[in-house]
Design an enzyme around this catalytic site. Sequence first.
Site, PDB file in Angstrom:
ATOM      1  CB  CYS D  96      -0.400   0.179   1.185  1.00 16.92           C
ATOM      2  SG  CYS D  96      -1.976  -1.243   1.443  1.00 16.92           S
ATOM      3  CG  HIS D 114      -6.405  -0.309   2.503  1.00 10.73           C
ATOM      4  ND1 HIS D 114      -7.381  -0.013   1.531  1.00 10.73           N
ATOM      5  CD2 HIS D 114      -5.604  -1.564   2.080  1.00 10.73           C
ATOM      6  CE1 HIS D 114      -6.666  -0.738   0.715  1.00 10.73           C
ATOM      7  NE2 HIS D 114      -6.303  -2.148   0.895  1.00 10.73           N
ATOM      8  CG  HIS D 116      -8.760  -5.758   2.441  1.00  6.62           C
ATOM      9  ND1 HIS D 116      -8.583  -6.296   2.780  1.00  6.62           N
ATOM     10  CD2 HIS D 116      -8.266  -4.300   1.825  1.00  6.62           C
ATOM     11  CE1 HIS D 116      -7.289  -6.858   1.840  1.00  6.62           C
ATOM     12  NE2 HIS D 116      -7.219  -5.315   1.550  1.00  6.62           N
ATOM     13  CD  GLU D 153     -27.021  15.680  11.152  1.00  6.38           C
ATOM     14  OE1 GLU D 153     -27.878  16.085  10.035  1.00  6.38           O
ATOM     15  OE2 GLU D 153     -25.977  16.304  11.364  1.00  6.38           O
ATOM     16  CG  HIS D 210      -8.693  -3.964  -3.194  1.00  5.83           C
ATOM     17  ND1 HIS D 210      -7.783  -4.096  -3.438  1.00  5.83           N
ATOM     18  CD2 HIS D 210      -8.342  -4.242  -1.307  1.00  5.83           C
ATOM     19  CE1 HIS D 210      -6.716  -3.688  -2.280  1.00  5.83           C
ATOM     20  NE2 HIS D 210      -7.113  -3.726  -2.011  1.00  5.83           N
TER      21      HIS D 210
END
Lengths: 258, 258, 258, 258
Positions: D96, D114, D116, D153, D210
């Site tokens: 990443c 990141h 999943h 909201e 992903h």
Amino acid sequence: MAANEADKLITSDDQDHPANLIPSLCAKFWTLGWVTGTGGGCSIRDDDLVYIAPSGVQKELMKNTDIYVLSLAAQEPTFTERTYLRSPPCYKPSQCTPLFLAAFTRRNAGCCIHTHSQWAVLVTLLLEQEPQGGGGSSSSSSSRKVFEMNNIEQIKGFGRGFGKTGNLGYHDTLRIPVIENTPHEEDLTEYLEAAMDEYPDTYAVLVRRHGVYVWGDTVHKAKTQCESLDYLFQLAVEMKKLGLPWVSDIPRVAPDRA
Amino acid sequence: MAANEADKLITSDDQDHPANLIPSLCAKFWTLGWVTGTGGGCSIRDDDLVYIAPSGVQKELMKNTDIYVLSLAAQEPTFTERTYLRSPPCYKPSQCTPLFLAAFTRRNAGCCIHTHSQWAVLVTLLLEQEPQGGGGSSSSSSSRKVFEMNNIEQIKGFGRGFGKTGNLGYHDTLRIPVIENTPHEEDLTEYLEAAMDEYPDTYAVLVRRHGVYVWGDTVHKAKTQCESLDYLFQLAVEMKKLGLPWVSDIPRVAPDRA
Amino acid sequence: MAANEADKLITSDDQDHPANLIPSLCAKFWTLGWVTGTGGGCSIRDDDLVYIAPSGVQKELMKNTDIYVLSLAAQEPTFTERTYLRSPPCYKPSQCTPLFLAAFTRRNAGCCIHTHSQWAVLVTLLLEQEPQGGGGSSSSSSSRKVFEMNNIEQIKGFGRGFGKTGNLGYHDTLRIPVIENTPHEEDLTEYLEAAMDEYPDTYAVLVRRHGVYVWGDTVHKAKTQCESLDYLFQLAVEMKKLGLPWVSDIPRVAPDRA
Amino acid sequence: MAANEADKLITSDDQDHPANLIPSLCAKFWTLGWVTGTGGGCSIRDDDLVYIAPSGVQKELMKNTDIYVLSLAAQEPTFTERTYLRSPPCYKPSQCTPLFLAAFTRRNAGCCIHTHSQWAVLVTLLLEQEPQGGGGSSSSSSSRKVFEMNNIEQIKGFGRGFGKTGNLGYHDTLRIPVIENTPHEEDLTEYLEAAMDEYPDTYAVLVRRHGVYVWGDTVHKAKTQCESLDYLFQLAVEMKKLGLPWVSDIPRVAPDRA
């Protein structure tokens, strides 16, 4: 008030002191998914003093030093400007403040909780799909404006209403009014107050596509009513998925005992 | 009994003492969603002594000092009035008390757990939709009065029945009776006892739109049977969403080994 | 081996010692819903020594002193009778033992995990509804005997197979064989071994209406493969609810980079 | 840099130091199901220094000593080869990394997360089913390439965009671009950067099948935006199950206040 004097208001070894209790409650609420992403909040009133979580704080990381304190008596009736006895150094006051104050002044509540629970939001979305009796022309005016459920044991977790003794019974219908959301949370206040007027017995008001406000005479009652309501909202969503109605006409069992 | 004498009944350094175990179990049950909003409860019997969580307590915050203690032998057969060896200062006895006592006196149980698990409630609601064979005219009398499931490994988590040795097998059908809910929890007692009579092997009774009572010879067995049952109720709800039947006729594999 | 000698096998200050690691893993698995009601289990192999959780233990409460230890070399090839170097005083050996041993002897695994995850069970139930190509006459023989999924990033959490280097790619299809359940868990062994033979690259075997066995070269790999698989099973169930297929034919993006 | 000099970069008593914060955040993310099975990750930038979780680590067990540190200024513009100021002994750099660096260099972000999360994956799968306006011939080119939601909201949890002040309003439409997945995570970088160019105000990019990348000016903002987005993805999936649209045309209430 000098800062070090003011800090005494939020300093205590007692874990049940409001300034300690709000952080521990908020951490629990974060785990329950009620205050995700700094949404939602909690306020406790101790006699004239009101303790409030600030805006924009990560609720599971709150500390007593993050808490605002204000005097209820010292506020203007309209609450358009508020003065704080104690303010944290790094935050802004919560936009929920006037809504919490409405529960304290109009219902003499000891605690008010605001959640963004997805179950509450989904319930308001499902009610939006059900046209109500005298529906008007716009989509919001034709949406259902009250959540109703009966014949579920957990309903007994709610009081009968402000100034009444005892709790709802199993066969009673729980009614929670729904108000439309506004772009600015403070603007909800008048609608919340109107819903309180229209439903004088309610301990909660749903806000469409937003969440719910729940209060109680004490922290204990506000929290357990909020838990019970969230339970019922989750149950209602699951019931909808399974095609089960929220309101039913269950014959009373054991009529010989009535 | 003098208060300080009585408090010895709930004071121990042993974490497996019933007065310590009930709070730790209840905290776990709260996390599982079984005792939300002060609903549900737990009672342990140690020989003649019965330890019970009080009514209206936040289950994840319970302490040993919140526990009631009573002598089983000292109770009237009808249990209409109960005398407590030890009472907490701030609570009322649980309305579940006579139901817990039914498990202790009729099944010699060592522990009984009552949950408001939504999975249990949803299962009773789904059974309500299925008319049963000889259905009567009212909706409750025509509702299914037993939950049945077979051919799921977790069924092996249940004993064969009171006084029998061993557990259910994979191909056996688990049957949990359902009783209708009553406005007052104490009034459930006679229906619970009738269900025990009708299903002498069951370790649990579902209460329509309310929850479930589960017991076992020991705390270990009551708790693991309650976990296994909640697992099966959750699975049953998910199976219903996916159109999968709860009871099936699986041919036995490996017949040459039978 | 004398008892106090044997106890040295499960006594260590190192939290990564198998006798400490199995309890901490099992507590985590309980929270994930994998070992509800004493179901499921975990075993670690350290060279010739195999550490196994006992049968019928509450998995979130396990201690190192609950662990069985056996020597792999000292076992009969058929494992019909096993001798333990160290046994806990209050438990019985796990019925999963021969299945764990199959992973250790046939795949040289360092750890094997058995879960009763509802997602695994639901996947096997959903596959049961899909008749497979050359289906026979009985319902079990006509059920799908393999779970397949592709084009999901999490698939990259699995190794390519025993003795191969590297992990599956995004476009590869993960295949997990399904074996039928048997009344006695030990009787699963031959079917598990047959599935290992038929799918030499698999690190897991689903058991219909029961759960899943997952192994890996190390504790790290077994655990992370088990997590990844449970993630995919949950995703698969949610995809089914939403009408999304498990296997798709995604065109490879950026073909100029291939 | 000598190893013991380098280790000073990840050694601090301050729990808000990036090398301490990444492990505590990752443990929290594991509990939320965002980084299951070593998937996902987190990186923090402190001025020129970038701290990154390694590849293949169990996220709930991370320690400060597992962290990579690199100098942003010292990297080549293409980032094809990276030099680390500090590397952990047992891990590989995260795939990443170039995606995190894109958020730091192109948006001056202070943190990038990141996940999943299954809700993110399900949203991308649901969008795949909806053909978009000018759809091409291949299935990926005809899939919807943006997630849109309004009138909820929680949308107010997002900033208006890079370099803009204030947050989105309740009636604004949140738009999160979706990029197609690639077999190698590093190859996502150019697509992520293209999506950043096309949606200059976005703080997140979904990756089909992903997960999602979310960033913010600070750790606080990245984390709370990531929480808010995950909340909205979960809500979107539940809304889809219930037949509720993600985008609606709610008339503004209280027009006299506009």
